[in-house]
Structures are given as structure tokens and as C-alpha cells.
Design a protein around this motif. Structure first.
Motif, mmCIF file in Angstrom:
data_model
loop_
_atom_site.group_PDB
_atom_site.id
_atom_site.type_symbol
_atom_site.label_atom_id
_atom_site.label_comp_id
_atom_site.label_asym_id
_atom_site.label_seq_id
_atom_site.Cartn_x
_atom_site.Cartn_y
_atom_site.Cartn_z
ATOM 1 N N GLY A 269 0.794 -1.218 0.000
ATOM 2 C CA GLY A 269 0.000 0.000 0.000
ATOM 3 C C GLY A 269 0.824 1.265 0.000
ATOM 4 O O GLY A 269 0.382 2.310 -0.473
ATOM 5 N N ASP A 270 2.048 1.194 0.522
ATOM 6 C CA ASP A 270 2.934 2.365 0.540
ATOM 7 C C ASP A 270 4.347 1.900 0.197
ATOM 8 O O ASP A 270 5.198 1.754 1.084
ATOM 9 C CB ASP A 270 2.905 3.045 1.910
ATOM 10 N N GLU A 325 -4.147 -2.025 2.073
ATOM 11 C CA GLU A 325 -3.139 -1.495 2.992
ATOM 12 C C GLU A 325 -3.099 0.042 2.995
ATOM 13 O O GLU A 325 -2.143 0.619 3.483
ATOM 14 C CB GLU A 325 -1.758 -2.024 2.612
ATOM 15 N N GLY A 326 -4.115 0.658 2.463
ATOM 16 C CA GLY A 326 -4.175 2.120 2.469
ATOM 17 C C GLY A 326 -4.036 2.745 1.097
ATOM 18 O O GLY A 326 -4.515 3.850 0.858
ATOM 19 N N LYS A 328 -1.637 4.258 -0.711
ATOM 20 C CA LYS A 328 -1.038 5.572 -0.959
ATOM 21 C C LYS A 328 -0.415 5.674 -2.349
ATOM 22 O O LYS A 328 -0.393 6.733 -2.960
ATOM 23 C CB LYS A 328 0.015 5.875 0.121
ATOM 24 N N LEU A 329 0.126 4.544 -2.842
ATOM 25 C CA LEU A 329 0.656 4.470 -4.196
ATOM 26 C C LEU A 329 0.427 3.044 -4.684
ATOM 27 O O LEU A 329 1.122 2.127 -4.272
ATOM 28 C CB LEU A 329 2.148 4.808 -4.233
#
Length: 368
Positions: A269-270, A325-326, A328-329
Motif C-alpha cells: 500500500g505504501d 493497505e491504504g 497511498k501508491l
């Protein structure tokens, strides 16, 4: 001039597409070919689980009755299965003798579990994708993620088994030697992290090859870590290998001489945070080895059979986990070398090069 006769107003005839019948038939048959391939996957899985391929390997031409006896199966089912295999080119059919034969090349793909080309286990992945279709539909509609551990069990096992033989064929003899100075350091003894180790096949392979180094596999999936520990114990590596449940940003700092990401960074996730943490726990002269699916930086250059496989898996597996996992990228499985290099540049690394590649993977070396 009325609206009905305005030159820019499309007419009904203009709205109706002109169908090229030859193109229609060709595309339709292509989709039928893909449908046939899906059916073939079920036959491959059955052939593997029932021992039919192994019973044919090296046996020369065999009749359905002979094969059924060898594999302990019912002849009528075996006959129909053999015809499906022959129709798809998975076995050779000899019309004069009404026998079927598995060639040495076909055996490498279908019967030899240690071959780098062995494919039956890979069919567990699309089986899981079908089983999880409702989760994928919901994810597409809501934008929510689906973690690796939330998929059907066959997915994790299929991915691990599919990559295992490729790593066995290339990791120690080809990929590690392609990195500057890493082989000598491994032979002398360093700490190595395998981030996102899954079932630990890559970790175990390295540990078996380099007796003076210590290897540490980490993964967020507890069931995979348990399987990795069993795999290491089976080959007597309990003392030099450890496996722990941890994420890419909180595993122990051992000032690693080598940190490996085997087909995992694009699932995170990041990924920038994972790269920054790697920079923190890497020894001053350490190396990051990044294994990623082979991809160009441009979509039009990824239009291929392998590209379609990776984009499809990325749609419901890789991107879905990164979002869970969020997100973000969310890199996706076909991120390409330029985007991956930018991740590590943002994390403070300055050296990034492609050290090797296979038809499926690229091996990237990252250093400060």
C-alpha cells in the motif's frame, strides 16, 4: 435549415456501426479459444492431481486402458480426458495405434514438478479468482481493497508454487551473480531480509546456497509464515533461517547486507515507505534486490500474452491488496522500471539498474 437536416447532426444510419463480418468472426473465435483455455486449465489440474501426466511421462505411446490402470482411474473418464488433451496439443495422438503420448517437452511442463516450466500449480490462481469473484465485484464498485489473506486458499498456494520453480532455476545461479559484489558478501556471511517472503521458497533457496549468512523472511500473512517455517524445517535450516509475521516497515533492524523484494513491492500500500524503511535497516554498503514482473513503462508495449496475465492478476490481486493497505501508491503488477526507480529515489537511493531479466521478471539492483 431544420435540426433534422443539420450537417453536424448524426443520422440513424451514421449511428449504426458497420460490422466487418470477417473481423467479427475472428474476434469471436479468439474469445472461444480463451474459453477453451479455461476449460483446459481444469483438465490440467485434474491430470496433475490424478497422476495422469506422471503416469504418461517416459512411458511412450499408451492406450486409455493402459493409462487408467497405471493411474488407478476409470478408463472411460481417462479416454475422454486424453481426447481433450490431444485436441489441445497437450499430448500427441497416434491414430494408427489409437494411443496417446506425452513428449519430453510436454512432460517438463506438465509432469516434472521440479522443472522451471512446470505449470499445473499455477491454475490454482484463476480458480481462486473465480471463487472470489463476488469480492472483486464489490471492490470494483466500492473502491475497497481485498487483502491477500482474504482470498480463497488456492490463490496463496498457487502463487507460491508457481514462483518456486522459477526462483529455483534462476535465483542463485543467475540473479544473485548479476548483482555487484553480492555473491562474495553472501559467501563471507551477511544478514539477509526477504520482505514479503510468502511460503519462504526464495529464503530457503538462498540459505541452502550460502552457509555463512543468516536469512530472515517476513510477511504479513500468518498462514504463509507457518508454511515457510515448515518448508525450512523440512530441509534442516531451522538455525540459519527465521520467519516472522511483520510488515515492510517494522521488521527488525539487523543492518542487512541484502534486502530482497520478490514480486512483492508492487503489492504494498505504501511502497515508498517500504523503500525508506529498507534504507534505514540496510548496511552502509548493502544492496536491495528488487524482483518485479517484466514490464515496459508504456501500456502499448505491454500488449502481450504475459502482459494480459499480469494485468488481469493485478486487477483483482495486486492492486486489491495494495488498496487494502491504504493504497497511498498503487503500482500494479506492470509498474515498469521507471516508476519503480522513482519509488527508491524518493526513499533516498541514488543507484538503480536492471541487472537481469527473464520472460516473466526483471531483476533490479538498488543501492544508496
Amino acid at each position: 435549415m431544420s435540426a433534422a437536416t443539420h450537417p453536424n447532426m448524426p443520422t440513424k444510419a451514421m449511428d449504426t456501426p458497420v460490422i466487418d463480418q470477417a473481423k467479427l468472426e475472428a474476434f469471436f473465435m479468439r474469445t472461444v479459444s480463451d474459453l477453451s483455455a479455461g476449460y483446459a486449465g481444469v483438465m490440467v489440474s485434474l491430470g496433475s492431481k490424478l497422476g495422469l501426466y506422471k503416469a504418461m511421462a517416459g512411458a511412450g505411446p499408451v492406450s486409455p486402458k493402459e493409462l487408467a490402470a497405471r493411474a488407478g482411474c476409470a478408463e472411460r473418464y481417462v479416454r475422454e480426458w486424453l481426447n481433450a488433451q490431444a485436441a489441445g496439443g497437450y499430448v500427441d495422438y497416434h491414430a494408427m495405434s489409437e494411443t496417446y503420448e506425452l513428449t519430453p517437452e510436454q512432460a517438463m511442463v506438465l509432469a516434472d514438478e521440479d522443472s522451471p516450466a512446470y505449470i499445473p500449480c499455477a491454475w490454482n490462481v484463476p480458480a481462486s479468482m473465480w471463487a472470489d469473484e463476488d469480492k472483486a465485484v464489490d471492490a470494483f464498485r466500492t473502491g475497497k481493497g481485498v487483502a491477500w489473506g482474504d482470498h480463497a486458499e488456492r490463490m496463496v498456494c498457487g502463487v507460491a508454487a508457481f514462483y518456486r520453480n522459477g526462483y529455483r532455476a534462476s535465483l542463485v545461479p543467475e540473479w544473485l551473480p548479476a548483482l555487484d559484489g553480492v555473491m562474495a558478501r553472501l559467501e563471507a556471511g551477511i544478514e539477509v531480509a526477504d520482505v514479503g517472503c510468502g511460503h519462504g521458497h526464495s529464503t530457503v533457496l538462498m540459505a541452502q546456497a550460502f552457509a555463512k549468512s543468516r536469512f530472515h523472511g517476513i510477511d504479513t500473512h500468518a498462514l504463509s509464515i507457518a508454511e515457510a517455517r515448515r518448508n525450512a524445517a523440512e530441509v534442516g535450516l531451522g538455525q540459519r533461517v527465521s520467519f516472522d509475521v511483520a510488515s515492510a516497515v517494522n521488521y527488525p533492524d539487523r543492518q542487512y547486507g541484502l534486502i530482497c523484494f520478490f514480486d512483492t513491492l508492487h503489492d504494498m500500500g505504501d511502497p515508498v515507505a517500504a523503500a525508506r524503511y529498507a534504507a534505514e535497516v540496510l548496511a552502509p554498503d548493502g544492496t536491495v534486490m528488487l524482483i518485479e514482473p517484466l514490464a515496459s513503462d508504456r501500456v502499448e508495449e505491454n500488449i502481450s500474452t504475459v502482459g494480459r496475465l499480469y494485468y488481469a492478476a493485478s486487477s483483482v490481486l495486486c492492486c486489491a491488496h495494495a488498496i487494502s493497505e491504504g493504497g497511498k501508491l498503487v503500482l500494479g503488477a506492470q509498474a515498469g522500471a521507471s516508476r519503480l526507480a522513482e519509488v527508491f529515489r524518493r526513499a533516498g537511493f541514488t543507484r538503480f539498474r536492471r541487472a537481469a531479466e527473464t520472460p516473466f521478471n526483471m531483476v533490479l539492483e538498488v543501492r544508496r
